[in-house]
Design an enzyme around this catalytic site. Structure first.
Site, PDB file in Angstrom:
ATOM      1  N   ASP A  85      37.337  35.827  50.755  1.00 49.56           N
ATOM      2  CA  ASP A  85      38.638  34.976  50.710  1.00 49.56           C
ATOM      3  C   ASP A  85      39.672  36.229  50.774  1.00 49.56           C
ATOM      4  O   ASP A  85      40.633  36.213  51.590  1.00 49.56           O
ATOM      5  CB  ASP A  85      38.787  34.691  49.091  1.00 49.56           C
ATOM      6  N   LYS A 118      34.859  30.279  41.026  1.00 57.04           N
ATOM      7  CA  LYS A 118      34.912  31.630  41.527  1.00 57.04           C
ATOM      8  C   LYS A 118      34.925  33.106  40.591  1.00 57.04           C
ATOM      9  O   LYS A 118      34.197  33.972  40.871  1.00 57.04           O
ATOM     10  CB  LYS A 118      35.982  31.900  42.605  1.00 57.04           C
TER      11      LYS A 118
END
Length: 301
Positions: free
Chosen positions: A112, A76
Site C-alpha cells: 500500500d 491489515k
C-alpha cells in the site's frame, strides 16, 4: 511473452471485497506473462467470519496450497501476530497487506505504501507538501502516512475517531521522520485545519459503496488544494466528485489500487509487471478508457 510451467493460487482476505478489481488485474497481467494464475476473494461478509479469524484463514490457505494472500480491511493490523517474518518497512508501518507463503512460513509486506507513493508522484506532480491533513490512521492510513512523509510532506495532521491510535501512529512517524511535524488531531479540530491545508487525504473506508459519504464537510475545500482518496469502489467517490467540481487537483483511489497490485504481483511471482498495462486494465474494468495524460503519467511511475 515468456512461458512458465509454475502456477499460482492467490487469495484476498477482507470485508466486502467480492467485487474487488484486484483479482482481475492480477489474472490479466499473469496472462501476458504466460503463467497460470487464479486469484480468489475470501469475503469475510460472505463467509460470516470476523477479521480476527484472519490467522485461521491463512493457515487453511497454506494447507490448501495457496502461494499467498492480499490482506485488506479490517485485517491489515490484526494479521501481524500471525506472521513468521515481516518486512522492515511493513513492521514500521505496523500494517501488512501482502502475505507470501514460503516453506510453510507467512512473510508479510506492505505494498500500500509503495503503491500510494508511486501513484502520488505520477498523479500529483509538483503538489504543495507544506501541510497535509489525513483522515484515518488504521491499516491503509498507516501506509499512506508513511508514503506522504516519504514524498516530502512537511507537516502531517492525522485525524481519527480513535484518537489514541492516531497518537501512537503520529509518535512512531515523528521518530522516523525528524525533519517533519506529525501531530494528532481530534475530529472536532479537523474542520479548521482542513481549511488551511495544502492537501487533504481520505484514508478511511468512508466513500465505499458500503460506507457512503465523505469523511469531512467538502464545503471546507477550495480550488488551491489537492485531494487524494484511497477508495476506488466507486472510483468517483463523493469526495472526489466534490473536489473536482471545486477545481481541486485530485488523486483518485485507483492510483493506489494499481500501485499496490503491481508491487504485490511482483512479490507473488518474481515476474516484472507492466505498470501502465495494469493501469489500463484497471480503467477498462471501471468503464473508463485511458487518455494521453494517463499514458504519460504511467511512464513516470
Amino acid at each position: 511473452m515468456s512461458t512458465r510451467n509454475e502456477s499460482f493460487l492467490i487469495g484476498l482476505i477482507g470485508d466486502g471485497i467480492t467485487e474487488s478489481l484486484t483479482p482481475p488485474m492480477h489474472e490479466r497481467e499473469a496472462d501476458h506473462h504466460g503463467v497460470r494464475y487464479l486469484y480468489r476473494p475470501v469475503d469475510l461478509t460472505v463467509i460470516n467470519r470476523p477479521g480476527s479469524d484472519v490467522g485461521e484463514l491463512l493457515r487453511a490457505g497454506r494447507d490448501l496450497g495457496f502461494n499467498g494472500f492480499n490482506i485488506t480491511h479490517p485485517c491489515k493490523q490484526i494479521v501481524l501476530e500471525h506472521l513468521d517474518e515481516v518486512d522492515p518497512q511493513a513492521a514500521a508501518i505496523e500494517a501488512v497487506n501482502t502475505v507470501l507463503i514460503r516453506d510453510d512460513k507467512f512473510i508479510g509486506y506492505n505494498t500500500d505504501c509503495s503503491g500510494f507513493t508511486a501513484g502520488f508522484r505520477a498523479g500529483l506532480p509538483g503538489a504543495n507538501l507544506e501541510r497535509v491533513v489525513q483522515f484515518g490512521s488504521g491499516g491503509a492510513g498507516s501506509a499512506v502516512a508513511e508514503a506522504l512523509l516519504t514524498v516530502g510532506v512537511q507537516r502531517l495532521d492525522l485525524v481519527d475517531v480513535d484518537v489514541a491510535r492516531a497518537a501512537q501512529r503520529a509518535a512512531a512517524l515523528a521518530g522516523r521522520y525528524p525533519g517533519a511535524v506529525v501531530e494528532t488531531v481530534s475530529p472536532e479540530q479537523a474542520p479548521e485545519l482542513v481549511k488551511g491545508a495544502s492537501g487533504v487525504v481520505n484514508a478511511t473506508p468512508v466513500g465505499m459503496h458500503h460506507h457512503p459519504g465523505t469523511p469531512f464537510d467538502t464545503a471546507l475545500l477550495n480550488a488551491q488544494q489537492w485531494i487524494a482518496d484511497v477508495v476506488y469502489l466507486p472510483l468517483a467517490t463523493e469526495l472526489v466528485t466534490a473536489a473536482k467540481a471545486l477545481g481541486c487537483q485530485v488523486l483518485d483511489g485507483g492510483h493506489m489500487a494499481v500501485g499496490q497490485a503491481v508491487d504485490a504481483f511482483r512479490l507473488f511471482t518474481d515476474l516484472e509487471p507492466d505498470r501502465q498495462r495494469m493501469r489500463d486494465h484497471f480503467l477498462s474494468l471501471t468503464g473508463q478508457a485511458p487518455v494521453a495524460s494517463e499514458q504519460q503519467a504511467g511512464a513516470a511511475l
